[in-house]
Design a protein around this motif. Structure first.
Motif, mmCIF file in Angstrom:
data_model
loop_
_atom_site.group_PDB
_atom_site.id
_atom_site.type_symbol
_atom_site.label_atom_id
_atom_site.label_comp_id
_atom_site.label_asym_id
_atom_site.label_seq_id
_atom_site.Cartn_x
_atom_site.Cartn_y
_atom_site.Cartn_z
ATOM 1 N N LEU A 1 0.832 -1.200 0.000
ATOM 2 C CA LEU A 1 0.000 0.000 0.000
ATOM 3 C C LEU A 1 0.866 1.249 0.000
ATOM 4 C CD1 LEU A 1 -2.762 -1.209 2.427
ATOM 5 C CD2 LEU A 1 -2.982 -0.743 -0.001
ATOM 6 N N ALA A 2 1.939 1.195 0.779
ATOM 7 C CA ALA A 2 2.841 2.349 0.819
ATOM 8 C C ALA A 2 3.407 2.611 -0.560
ATOM 9 C CB ALA A 2 3.955 2.102 1.818
ATOM 10 N N PHE B 1 1.912 2.304 -3.295
ATOM 11 C CA PHE B 1 0.916 3.059 -4.050
ATOM 12 C C PHE B 1 1.055 4.550 -3.819
ATOM 13 C CE2 PHE B 1 -2.077 0.807 -6.523
ATOM 14 C CZ PHE B 1 -2.015 -0.506 -6.077
ATOM 15 N N VAL B 2 1.465 4.908 -2.615
ATOM 16 C CA VAL B 2 1.560 6.323 -2.285
ATOM 17 C C VAL B 2 2.611 6.994 -3.137
ATOM 18 C CG1 VAL B 2 1.950 7.947 -0.444
ATOM 19 C CG2 VAL B 2 1.018 5.692 0.064
ATOM 20 N N VAL B 3 3.740 6.345 -3.254
ATOM 21 C CA VAL B 3 4.859 6.972 -3.935
ATOM 22 C C VAL B 3 4.529 7.249 -5.384
ATOM 23 C CG1 VAL B 3 7.263 6.730 -4.552
ATOM 24 C CG2 VAL B 3 6.466 5.941 -2.343
ATOM 25 N N GLN C 1 9.671 7.187 -10.468
ATOM 26 C CA GLN C 1 8.471 6.981 -9.651
ATOM 27 C C GLN C 1 8.109 5.507 -9.614
ATOM 28 O OE1 GLN C 1 5.380 9.690 -10.961
ATOM 29 N NE2 GLN C 1 6.886 11.293 -11.225
ATOM 30 N N LYS D 1 10.624 3.671 -7.341
ATOM 31 C CA LYS D 1 10.400 3.876 -5.909
ATOM 32 C C LYS D 1 9.244 3.008 -5.422
ATOM 33 C CE LYS D 1 12.297 8.470 -5.365
ATOM 34 N NZ LYS D 1 11.993 9.896 -5.253
ATOM 35 N N VAL E 1 9.775 0.203 -2.577
ATOM 36 C CA VAL E 1 9.041 0.307 -1.317
ATOM 37 C C VAL E 1 8.160 -0.916 -1.124
ATOM 38 C CG1 VAL E 1 7.293 1.621 -0.077
ATOM 39 C CG2 VAL E 1 9.127 2.802 -1.254
ATOM 40 N N TRP F 1 -9.654 4.846 2.788
ATOM 41 C CA TRP F 1 -8.224 4.573 2.905
ATOM 42 C C TRP F 1 -7.418 5.373 1.890
ATOM 43 C CZ3 TRP F 1 -4.678 2.973 6.035
ATOM 44 C CH2 TRP F 1 -3.441 2.558 5.543
ATOM 45 N N PHE F 2 -7.794 5.310 0.626
ATOM 46 C CA PHE F 2 -6.936 5.879 -0.418
ATOM 47 C C PHE F 2 -7.030 7.394 -0.528
ATOM 48 C CE2 PHE F 2 -6.806 1.495 -1.796
ATOM 49 C CZ PHE F 2 -5.466 1.359 -2.060
ATOM 50 N N PHE G 1 -4.628 8.600 3.036
ATOM 51 C CA PHE G 1 -3.376 9.132 2.506
ATOM 52 C C PHE G 1 -3.222 10.627 2.740
ATOM 53 C CE2 PHE G 1 -2.715 5.393 -0.597
ATOM 54 C CZ PHE G 1 -2.199 4.664 0.449
ATOM 55 N N TRP H 1 -1.656 10.362 5.943
ATOM 56 C CA TRP H 1 -0.295 9.863 5.744
ATOM 57 C C TRP H 1 0.620 10.997 5.273
ATOM 58 C CZ3 TRP H 1 3.133 9.318 1.626
ATOM 59 C CH2 TRP H 1 4.171 8.410 1.818
ATOM 60 N N LEU I 1 13.005 8.130 0.196
ATOM 61 C CA LEU I 1 11.854 7.284 0.494
ATOM 62 C C LEU I 1 11.243 7.794 1.792
ATOM 63 C CD1 LEU I 1 13.367 3.761 -0.237
ATOM 64 C CD2 LEU I 1 11.824 5.066 -1.685
ATOM 65 N N TYR J 1 9.831 7.471 8.943
ATOM 66 C CA TYR J 1 8.775 7.797 9.892
ATOM 67 C C TYR J 1 9.288 8.333 11.231
ATOM 68 C CZ TYR J 1 6.197 5.414 6.291
ATOM 69 O OH TYR J 1 5.674 5.066 5.071
ATOM 70 N N PHE K 1 9.814 14.052 -6.686
ATOM 71 C CA PHE K 1 10.299 13.055 -7.638
ATOM 72 C C PHE K 1 11.618 13.406 -8.306
ATOM 73 C CE2 PHE K 1 5.640 12.411 -7.541
ATOM 74 C CZ PHE K 1 5.674 11.187 -6.901
#
Lengths: 426, 292
Positions: free
Chosen positions: A9-10, A12-14, A76, A79, A83, B23-24, B28, B31, B43, B46, B254
């Protein structure tokens, strides 16, 4: 399992998550999945050589081309994959990013390619400076393989235009300025330039190397020494940038580099400062080095700015993938690949013992200059092309350079801003 | 079993999409807010780092340029689009000939992506290729239109291209609104002796309130997330003079391995959207409740 889910899932964020090559089927042959952005023309043809070599040696190649954006899209994707705990076997990564990935703990140990490098004695095949870029774990173990060396500090010039105006290739920046003024009064654009940030930075590093000298260049762009940035020498460098700005035309901002090269080819403009990928534009149009166009280094004290393209090898599980990495590393460093690839790409082999007789005079010159500069301390990594400094620091310097070039900021102010901006990123 | 299913089917069907959105999108957002408080570079990491990324952000010259540009762009883009949209829709509403054709002409730019718009306008506005060259070739040798390469004016070229693309859409929204108005009202006002312009200004436009709201909300979010147009037209240049927050954020995340800094800029954009949209939605929705 849960951990894997979270990682996925993480990922997906990147990015928007491209999980194309999730996993390979079993089997014991060598396997490789290679992420790259060489998808067009000569680059694609060059890479095909490697694919064929790989297949010939019984390997199974899975291509992972990510086109567009000079590698931004690829970055992208990469990464997201890393991840998610599923990195490709090899990816087109260069410069300090190799060590940055290693710091994230995803390259090794164990560094499988190092075994190949030891067995084939890569240390003796590469110049020590290039070799260091390829090493992880505190510059002790090979974790990447170089495929070429591009030179950045080139003048590309239209010979006919220069001859018609009685100008010989300049050997100092003052000579260049004089020649440019002469051309300008003859109605020719002296410097074909596309003022995009990376092109501004490309010109800037050539000027910094020429006017500041090799030690100054090293202090600023390798050591990120802020006192060297905010210094009278840097002010002189920015002054020359301001002078160069006067030699460009009004349509320069935002122009693509190959359009600028086209202006030199047509004779609308006389010079361009660009890396040796520009050569392809000339030769594709049937122009010959030394006859139709000049390729000579920009004035400096035997300086040489290099950009080495390379592939990093991530930490892998599974015998066939590890086998694939080793085979890939060995083939990339192979004499045949290094020669054929670079004939296509316009650069020169990273490996020192490749015979140069099939190359053109620009590449031959580049190879002999490289050896000389390596001995005299003029061999320096290109900052504009990401061979030195962290991406953040590089970006901060580039911002100041392009802002100065496109505004009426004073050189003194620019030098000060550069030091301040770099301070912020360290 | 069947009756339970019958009763709960809507909930069962909606739950997955609800969970995914929760969630998405909202997950996020949280997040990103957390990452903006860390030292994340290449990357996400945390380890909590406080508000240092925000301090870095607000001491970054480029960010100031981006914010200033966003303000200029948003105000001009929204205002001009609505003005042109209203004007065109009123003119088209006069029961003219070939209305369908004209409507398509004005709406057509909307069918293009911002990348195409940006690239086309880049050529049109380029002083050595486009309008300036055209006029000079015609003999106006002093004619100058170099906004694209002039760092003080480059942001306005983005406004021009964006307005060209979006005002037709606003026109369509207003035209739909105008069509829903009863002719009787206009006739009655005419009998009372009101001129056509005063009918529009004092009667019809105030009735268009919901259309104003939709247009403003749509245009605002286009302007705040505007990225592709900037990239295609100026790429943030000359220098960094036409930078926008979305461009800044993408660059940092990026290209520069500054995920923490990028996240803090994303949070600032998010707060901007909240600050503008929430009060507006609140007042509008309350008004609707009250009028019910």
């Amino acid at each position: 399992m849960l951990n894997q889910t979270v990682k996925t899932l993480a990922g997906f964020v990147v990015s928007a998550g491209l999980f194309s090559g999730a996993a390979f089927a079993g089997g014991h042959g060598a396997q490789a999945e290679v992420l790259h952005w060489w998808t067009s023309g000569g680059e694609a043809a060059a890479l095909k050589v490697l694919k064929d070599d790989f297949a010939k040696n019984g390997g199974e190649w899975k291509d992972m081309p990510v086109a567009g954006g000079g590698g931004d899209a690829a970055m992208q994707t990469l990464k997201a994959r890393v991840v998610a705990g599923d990195p490709p076997t090899a990816a087109q990564i260069k410069g300090p990013s190799i060590q940055a990935w290693d710091d994230e703990g995803v390259v090794g140990p164990p560094y499988h390619v190092d075994e190949v490098a030891k067995a084939e004695n890569w240390d003796s095949l590469l110049s020590s400076q290039v070799a260091n870029h390829m090493k992880c774990d505190g510059f002790t173990k090979y974790c990447a393989a170089p495929v070429n060396i591009h030179r950045i500090d080139w003048f590309w010039a239209n010979k006919k235009v220069l001859d018609a105006n009685g100008i010989s290739m300049p050997t100092s920046w003052d000579e260049f300025n004089a020649a440019a003024r002469k051309l300008q009064s003859a109605g020719i654009i002296p410097l074909a330039h596309g003022s995009q940030p990376w092109q501004d930075a490309t010109v800037f590093e050539a000027v910094a190397l020429g006017i500041g000298g090799n030690d100054f260049y090293k202090k600023v762009f390798v050591d990120a020494d802020m006192s060297a940035m905010n210094s009278p020498t840097m002010i002189k460098v920015f002054d020359q940038m301001r002078t160069l700005k006067g030699f460009t035309d009004e349509g320069s901002p935002g122009r693509d580099w190959n359009v600028a090269t086209g202006m030199v080819m047509e004779g609308k403009a006389a010079f361009q400062i660009m890396g040796d990928w520009a050569k392809g534009e000339f030769t594709n149009a049937g122009m010959k080095p030394g006859i139709d166009f000049y390729c000579l280094p920009t004035p400096s004290d035997h300086g040489y700015l290099y950009n080495v393209d390379s592939f990093i090898f991530y930490s892998m599980d599974g015998q066939s993938k590890i086998k694939g990495q080793k085979l890939l590393g060995s083939l990339m460093m192979g004499k045949n690949f290094q020669k054929v690839f670079n004939l296509y790409k316009g650069s020169i082999p990273a490996r020192l013992d490749v015979p140069m007789d099939e190359f053109d005079m620009c590449a031959k010159g580049s190879a002999s200059d490289l050896n000389y500069s390596a001995m005299t301390g003029g061999l320096q990594p290109s900052f504009a092309h990401g061979m030195t400094l962290s991406l953040a620091t590089k970006g901060a310097i580039q911002d100041v350079v392009t802002e100065h070039f496109n505004s009426n900021m004073s050189s003194k102010e620019a030098a000060k801003r550069m030091a301040d901006a770099v301070q912020d990123t360290l | 079993m069947f009756s339970w299913l019958q009763k709960n089917l809507p909930k069962v069907v909606l739950t997955p999409s609800f969970a995914v959105i929760l969630w998405f999108i909202y997950g996020f957002i949280l997040w990103t807010i957390y990452v903006s408080l860390t030292k994340s570079k290449m990357l996400p990491r945390y380890d909590f780092w406080g508000f240092k990324q925000y301090i870095r952000l607000w001491s970054n010259m480029r960010w100031y340029t981006a914010v200033e540009n966003l303000l200029i762009f948003t105000i001009l883009f929204v205002l001009i689009c609505i003005l042109i949209g209203i004007l065109l829709s009123i003119l088209l509403d006069q029961k003219i000939r070939a209305e369908g054709f004209l409507r398509t002409v004005y709406l057509y730019p909307m069918a293009l992506s911002f990348i195409v718009t940006g690239t086309a306008w880049k050529w049109v506005l380029n002083p050595t290729l486009g309008i300036q060259k055209l006029f000079r070739d015609w003999g106006f040798s002093e004619f100058t239109f170099d906004w694209l390469v002039n760092r003080d004016m480059s942001i306005y070229t983005i406004v021009i291209a964006a307005v060209w693309q979006s005002s037709g859409f606003v026109m369509a929204l207003f035209l739909a609104g105008l069509r829903s108005i009863d002719d009787e009202i206009i006739k009655a006002a005419k009998i009372d002796g009101a001129s056509l312009s005063s009918i529009y200004v004092t009667i019809i436009l105030p009735m268009m309130r919901p259309v104003f709201m939709s247009s403003i909300v749509i245009l605002l979010h286009i302007s705040i997330k505007s990225y592709d147009l900037v990239i295609a037209l100026t790429a943030g240049g000359p220098g960094t003079s036409s930078d926008m927050p979305a461009v800044f954020m993408t660059q940092m995340a990026f290209h520069r391995s500054e995920i923490g800094l990028a996240s803090s800029s994303a949070v600032m954009m998010f707060l901007t959207v909240l600050a503008i949209i929430v009060p507006y939605l609140y007042s509008e929705l309350r008004r609707q409740d009250a009028s019910r």
